[in-house]
Design a protein around this motif. Structure first.
Motif, PDB file in Angstrom:
ATOM      1  N   ARG A  79       0.857  -1.184   0.000  1.00  0.00           N
ATOM      2  CA  ARG A  79       0.000   0.000   0.000  1.00  0.00           C
ATOM      3  C   ARG A  79       0.893   1.233   0.000  1.00  0.00           C
ATOM      4  NH1 ARG A  79      -2.413   3.076   4.523  1.00  0.00           N
ATOM      5  NH2 ARG A  79      -4.322   4.054   3.750  1.00  0.00           N
ATOM      6  N   ILE A  80       0.542   2.209  -0.835  1.00  0.00           N
ATOM      7  CA  ILE A  80       1.344   3.430  -0.945  1.00  0.00           C
ATOM      8  C   ILE A  80       0.445   4.633  -0.698  1.00  0.00           C
ATOM      9  CG2 ILE A  80       2.893   4.798  -2.400  1.00  0.00           C
ATOM     10  CD1 ILE A  80       2.100   1.385  -3.641  1.00  0.00           C
ATOM     11  N   THR A  81       0.941   5.559   0.136  1.00  0.00           N
ATOM     12  CA  THR A  81       0.242   6.824   0.358  1.00  0.00           C
ATOM     13  C   THR A  81       1.255   7.955   0.247  1.00  0.00           C
ATOM     14  OG1 THR A  81       0.601   6.488   2.725  1.00  0.00           O
ATOM     15  CG2 THR A  81      -1.583   5.948   1.889  1.00  0.00           C
ATOM     16  N   GLY A  82       0.767   9.142   0.006  1.00  0.00           N
ATOM     17  CA  GLY A  82       1.627  10.329   0.099  1.00  0.00           C
ATOM     18  C   GLY A  82       2.228  10.914  -1.163  1.00  0.00           C
ATOM     19  N   PRO A  83       2.022  10.351  -2.363  1.00  0.00           N
ATOM     20  CA  PRO A  83       2.587  11.024  -3.539  1.00  0.00           C
ATOM     21  C   PRO A  83       1.812  12.312  -3.838  1.00  0.00           C
ATOM     22  CG  PRO A  83       1.232   9.170  -4.244  1.00  0.00           C
ATOM     23  CD  PRO A  83       1.279   9.127  -2.731  1.00  0.00           C
ATOM     24  N   VAL A  84       2.522  13.325  -4.303  1.00  0.00           N
ATOM     25  CA  VAL A  84       1.902  14.634  -4.530  1.00  0.00           C
ATOM     26  C   VAL A  84       2.109  15.070  -5.982  1.00  0.00           C
ATOM     27  CG1 VAL A  84       1.920  17.071  -3.834  1.00  0.00           C
ATOM     28  CG2 VAL A  84       2.348  15.289  -2.123  1.00  0.00           C
ATOM     29  N   PHE A  85       1.027  15.500  -6.635  1.00  0.00           N
ATOM     30  CA  PHE A  85       1.125  16.069  -7.980  1.00  0.00           C
ATOM     31  C   PHE A  85       1.420  17.552  -7.875  1.00  0.00           C
ATOM     32  CE2 PHE A  85      -1.175  18.401 -11.400  1.00  0.00           C
ATOM     33  CZ  PHE A  85      -0.385  18.001 -12.468  1.00  0.00           C
ATOM     34  N   GLU A  86       2.459  17.993  -8.590  1.00  0.00           N
ATOM     35  CA  GLU A  86       2.809  19.421  -8.591  1.00  0.00           C
ATOM     36  C   GLU A  86       2.654  19.966 -10.010  1.00  0.00           C
ATOM     37  OE1 GLU A  86       6.039  19.022  -4.924  1.00  0.00           O
ATOM     38  OE2 GLU A  86       6.809  19.294  -6.964  1.00  0.00           O
ATOM     39  N   PRO A  87       1.612  20.776 -10.237  1.00  0.00           N
ATOM     40  CA  PRO A  87       1.383  21.263 -11.602  1.00  0.00           C
ATOM     41  C   PRO A  87       2.490  22.211 -12.052  1.00  0.00           C
ATOM     42  CG  PRO A  87      -0.185  22.250 -10.068  1.00  0.00           C
ATOM     43  CD  PRO A  87       0.605  21.250  -9.278  1.00  0.00           C
ATOM     44  N   ALA A  88       2.786  22.192 -13.350  1.00  0.00           N
ATOM     45  CA  ALA A  88       3.792  23.093 -13.903  1.00  0.00           C
ATOM     46  C   ALA A  88       3.111  24.385 -14.332  1.00  0.00           C
ATOM     47  CB  ALA A  88       4.470  22.436 -15.092  1.00  0.00           C
ATOM     48  N   GLU A  89       3.902  25.454 -14.443  1.00  0.00           N
ATOM     49  CA  GLU A  89       3.328  26.734 -14.860  1.00  0.00           C
ATOM     50  C   GLU A  89       3.007  26.740 -16.344  1.00  0.00           C
ATOM     51  OE1 GLU A  89       5.807  29.967 -13.663  1.00  0.00           O
ATOM     52  OE2 GLU A  89       5.678  29.333 -11.558  1.00  0.00           O
ATOM     53  N   LYS A  90       3.834  26.016 -17.117  1.00  0.00           N
ATOM     54  CA  LYS A  90       3.663  25.976 -18.574  1.00  0.00           C
ATOM     55  C   LYS A  90       3.624  24.525 -19.031  1.00  0.00           C
ATOM     56  CE  LYS A  90       6.101  28.515 -21.490  1.00  0.00           C
ATOM     57  NZ  LYS A  90       7.253  29.235 -22.070  1.00  0.00           N
ATOM     58  N   TYR A  91       2.984  24.314 -20.179  1.00  0.00           N
ATOM     59  CA  TYR A  91       2.990  22.970 -20.739  1.00  0.00           C
ATOM     60  C   TYR A  91       4.214  22.766 -21.626  1.00  0.00           C
ATOM     61  CZ  TYR A  91      -1.825  22.296 -19.213  1.00  0.00           C
ATOM     62  OH  TYR A  91      -2.953  22.152 -18.460  1.00  0.00           O
ATOM     63  N   TYR A  92       4.965  21.731 -21.338  1.00  0.00           N
ATOM     64  CA  TYR A  92       6.061  21.302 -22.203  1.00  0.00           C
ATOM     65  C   TYR A  92       5.803  19.844 -22.598  1.00  0.00           C
ATOM     66  CZ  TYR A  92       9.106  25.281 -21.186  1.00  0.00           C
ATOM     67  OH  TYR A  92       9.663  26.531 -21.095  1.00  0.00           O
ATOM     68  N   VAL A  93       6.076  19.523 -23.857  1.00  0.00           N
ATOM     69  CA  VAL A  93       5.937  18.148 -24.323  1.00  0.00           C
ATOM     70  C   VAL A  93       7.321  17.647 -24.721  1.00  0.00           C
ATOM     71  CG1 VAL A  93       5.020  16.740 -26.212  1.00  0.00           C
ATOM     72  CG2 VAL A  93       3.554  18.425 -25.105  1.00  0.00           C
ATOM     73  N   LYS A  94       7.660  16.471 -24.239  1.00  0.00           N
ATOM     74  CA  LYS A  94       8.982  15.926 -24.571  1.00  0.00           C
ATOM     75  C   LYS A  94       9.002  15.458 -26.025  1.00  0.00           C
ATOM     76  CE  LYS A  94      11.975  12.090 -23.289  1.00  0.00           C
ATOM     77  NZ  LYS A  94      11.962  10.846 -22.532  1.00  0.00           N
ATOM     78  N   LEU A  95      10.104  15.772 -26.711  1.00  0.00           N
ATOM     79  CA  LEU A  95      10.304  15.301 -28.081  1.00  0.00           C
ATOM     80  C   LEU A  95      11.433  14.280 -28.099  1.00  0.00           C
ATOM     81  CD1 LEU A  95      10.326  18.635 -30.162  1.00  0.00           C
ATOM     82  CD2 LEU A  95       8.394  17.075 -29.806  1.00  0.00           C
ATOM     83  N   GLU A  96      11.227  13.218 -28.866  1.00  0.00           N
ATOM     84  CA  GLU A  96      12.298  12.243 -29.098  1.00  0.00           C
ATOM     85  C   GLU A  96      12.559  12.183 -30.594  1.00  0.00           C
ATOM     86  OE1 GLU A  96      11.134   9.137 -25.481  1.00  0.00           O
ATOM     87  OE2 GLU A  96      10.663   8.596 -27.548  1.00  0.00           O
ATOM     88  N   GLY A  97      13.835  12.228 -30.966  1.00  0.00           N
ATOM     89  CA  GLY A  97      14.165  12.153 -32.389  1.00  0.00           C
ATOM     90  C   GLY A  97      15.420  11.342 -32.605  1.00  0.00           C
ATOM     91  N   ALA A  98      15.448  10.622 -33.728  1.00  0.00           N
ATOM     92  CA  ALA A  98      16.645   9.844 -34.071  1.00  0.00           C
ATOM     93  C   ALA A  98      16.900   9.981 -35.560  1.00  0.00           C
ATOM     94  CB  ALA A  98      16.455   8.378 -33.685  1.00  0.00           C
ATOM     95  N   GLY A  99      18.177   9.954 -35.920  1.00  0.00           N
ATOM     96  CA  GLY A  99      18.540  10.111 -37.335  1.00  0.00           C
ATOM     97  C   GLY A  99      19.679   9.186 -37.719  1.00  0.00           C
ATOM     98  N   LYS A 100      19.761   8.948 -39.031  1.00  0.00           N
ATOM     99  CA  LYS A 100      20.783   8.028 -39.535  1.00  0.00           C
ATOM    100  C   LYS A 100      22.144   8.725 -39.566  1.00  0.00           C
ATOM    101  CE  LYS A 100      21.802   5.338 -43.647  1.00  0.00           C
ATOM    102  NZ  LYS A 100      21.273   4.852 -44.932  1.00  0.00           N
ATOM    103  N   VAL A 101      23.169   8.026 -39.095  1.00  0.00           N
ATOM    104  CA  VAL A 101      24.530   8.559 -39.132  1.00  0.00           C
ATOM    105  C   VAL A 101      25.236   8.068 -40.387  1.00  0.00           C
ATOM    106  CG1 VAL A 101      26.736   8.692 -37.918  1.00  0.00           C
ATOM    107  CG2 VAL A 101      24.609   8.589 -36.613  1.00  0.00           C
ATOM    108  N   GLY A 102      25.027   6.801 -40.722  1.00  0.00           N
ATOM    109  CA  GLY A 102      25.684   6.270 -41.920  1.00  0.00           C
ATOM    110  C   GLY A 102      25.512   4.775 -42.050  1.00  0.00           C
ATOM    111  N   GLU A 103      26.088   4.237 -43.126  1.00  0.00           N
ATOM    112  CA  GLU A 103      26.091   2.788 -43.338  1.00  0.00           C
ATOM    113  C   GLU A 103      27.190   2.191 -42.473  1.00  0.00           C
ATOM    114  OE1 GLU A 103      23.897   1.159 -45.165  1.00  0.00           O
ATOM    115  OE2 GLU A 103      22.891   3.014 -45.815  1.00  0.00           O
ATOM    116  N   ARG A 104      27.065   0.890 -42.158  1.00  0.00           N
ATOM    117  CA  ARG A 104      27.986   0.324 -41.170  1.00  0.00           C
ATOM    118  C   ARG A 104      28.419  -1.091 -41.517  1.00  0.00           C
ATOM    119  NH1 ARG A 104      26.556   0.848 -34.871  1.00  0.00           N
ATOM    120  NH2 ARG A 104      24.523   0.067 -35.532  1.00  0.00           N
TER     121      ARG A 104
END
Lengths: 114, 452
Positions: B286-311
């Protein structure tokens, strides 16, 4: 552990910890977890302060600035730290995509037990 | 308003290995309200996102989707799948939608409403934002995003929070297939939609995201059950031999995270500093006590990947003690021979010396000792396959011809496992690991509804 205390002045971390592991924390970080079976072992290592930024940097041969976090996590009887990778995981030249085999040097950290 | 909600988490990475069914079936008898599973991971390296391919066999992904779909349709409860097909690109979402449609026909399921939430981002839209002076800050010490970073990128996904998923649930979706999503969000969304406190809802997601990894002993792909009330969260291992203990649940909070006290997502963070863990019964914590802390602004995480070359890769072994003592000179010789032909730049050449520091590279404390044998994997990366092959071939061959003054073995300074170089898949790199400011938390995401 009490028996050993009478005979030895220090123990290796691997003898005291239940779990020692490493894993990616995002593409740019590797995080290390040292988890103890109980409070007694955890407090012994925590109080000894042998796991500190200077020691970790020396062990891995890196600059202290690459250790981004070092925290004691009481609920899990754990000490954890995180280092910045040289290059993002899976880049050409990188050897451990999951960051899962970087922990063994921690085994030999000497912990004073008296 | 419901007084409690039960969610089953059957797998921590859908399709990565097939989910186990015994604990899942035990969970179904608990009358769950939702079944949620995430298929994503950025552990798998940059290639699946960069090349827009999957990391797991489609057959395993179908296996998991089939069991979850049949169970949720039979119980008439919603299912939520996050980060479709490892990376959550549009192709991944469409693949899962087609699998769901095919399964519905195969099992002749009654009509249901399917929502798919797309999260892939166009490079042009991101470039436009940069041109308009919008700063996109880097994570983990990366500098802000530049045009150059975007140009090096092949595919970009935005990581959704709870907001688009709640929208789909409110629209009455029975099956929700999400593009890239925070693992926490797919569990927190239904709990928040049903009116439970946000701190507890996000913690429910945090603890359920990796399924049986929050239980002990170590078992993958087994189901766990999360129960949220207005006061607490309980998490129970469903496998007959597994338990959720204070130790297993609390240590999971720090798994794959630099800091065990905070978890970040769109719209805020979860503060776990004052979490209390108690053994509720033999299998349940059983877990108690976690707290949500709202942010002032919305940020969305971006993930990106690209090709470096043939191998390409080459493999050479060395056993001669004198050669091993002079190993760095051997590798320098081979590198210089490559330089003489291809110059200093425009390619990458790496020597992975297994037996010395092939696993830990620069972090290896024992890299200065001389082992009795080593295996060298030569890795050559270049813009074209022909060039990558030639670089790798030159370096691998020149290990054989290394010139050391006192070498006794004058018939070759290495052993070849195979006297050829092997074509690898192209090399990719994580090019984007940033957070983008947005006006609303649903802005980068597009929801489509289908009747199946």
């Amino acid at each position: 552990m009490n028996n050993m205390r009478t005979r030895r002045k220090e123990m290796r971390l691997v003898e005291l910890a239940k779990t020692i592991r490493s894993k990616n924390a995002g593409p740019d970080r590797i995080t290390f977890d040292i988890i103890f079976q109980d409070k007694e072992h955890y407090e012994l290592v925590k109080k000894s302060q042998v796991i500190n930024k200077q020691q970790i940097a020396k062990l891995f041969g890196i600059d202290e600035s690459r250790i981004t976090d070092l925290v004691e996590f009481d609920p899990a009887n754990a000490i954890k730290f995180t280092i910045a990778r040289r290059h993002p995981s899976g880049s050409p030249g990188e050897s451990d995509t999951f960051g899962s085999q970087q922990y063994p040097p921690l085994y030999n950290i000497k912990v004073p037990i008296q | 308003m419901k007084s409690r909600l039960k969610i089953i988490s059957p797998t921590g990475h859908l399709g990565f290995a097939p989910m186990k069914l015994e604990s899942f079936r035990i969970g179904l008898k608990e009358n769950p309200d939702y079944i949620c599973a995430d298929s994503g991971s950025d552990d798998i390296g940059p290639k699946p996102l960069g090349s827009d391919t999957q990391a797991s066999p489609v057959k395993w992904q179908e296996h998991d989707l089939e069991h979850i779909l049949l169970a949720t349709r039979q119980l008439n409860i919603p299912m939520i799948i996050g980060s479709a097909c490892d990376t959550g690109t549009n192709r991944g979402v469409d693949l899962y939608v087609n699998i769901i449609k095919k399964l519905a026909r195969k099992h002749n399921l009654p009509r249901f409403k399917l929502a798919c939430i797309y999260s892939q981002q166009s490079k042009d839209v991101i470039l436009e934002k940069l041109k308009n002076g919008i700063e996109i800050p880097g994570l983990d010490g990366r500098p802000p995003l530049t045009e150059e970073d975007v140009k090096k990128t092949d595919n970009i996904v935005a990581v959704m929070g709870v907001h688009p998923i709640i929208q789909a649930l409110e629209a009455g979706a029975d099956v929700i297939i999400c593009g890239r999503s925070s693992d926490v969000a797919i569990f927190a969304a239904p709990a928040i939609k049903e009116g439970f406190p946000k701190g507890l809802a996000y913690y429910l997601g945090k603890v359920l995201e990796c399924a049986s990894f929050c239980a002990e002993p170590y078992m993958g792909k087994e189901s766990v059950l999360g129960i949220i009330t207005h006061e607490d969260i309980k998490v129970r291992a469903l496998h007959p031999d597994a338990r959720c203990t204070v130790a297993s649940v609390s240590s999971h909070a720090m798994y794959e995270r630099a800091n065990p006290f905070y978890e970040y997502f769109v719209g805020g963070r979860l503060n776990m500093t004052h979490c209390k863990y108690e053994q509720y019964d033999y299998k349940t914590t059983r877990i108690t006590g976690p707290v949500f802390e709202p942010a002032e602004k919305y940020y969305v995480k971006l993930e990106g990947a690209g090709k470096v070359g043939e191998r390409y890769f080459g493999i050479a072994g060395i056993r001669d003690p004198y050669t091993l003592e002079n190993l760095d000179k051997v590798l320098e010789w081979a590198r210089n021979e490559v330089k003489a032909e291809f110059g200093d730049t425009g390619y990458q050449l790496h020597f992975h010396v297994f037996g010395r520091n092939g696993v830990m590279e620069e972090l290896e404390p024992l890299k200065y000792i001389t082992p009795h044998e080593v295996g060298i994997v030569v890795e050559g990366v270049a813009p074209t396959a022909e060039m990558a092959e030639m670089i790798t071939m030159t370096a691998t061959r020149q290990i054989f011809y290394a010139r050391l003054p006192e070498v006794k073995g004058t018939a070759g300074t290495c052993a070849y496992l195979i006297d050829e170089v092997l074509k690898g898949s192209p090399a990719y790199m994580w090019t984007i690991h940033h957070i983008m400011p947005v006006d609303t938390p649903t802005e980068p995401f597009k929801i489509n509804y289908l009747e199946v």
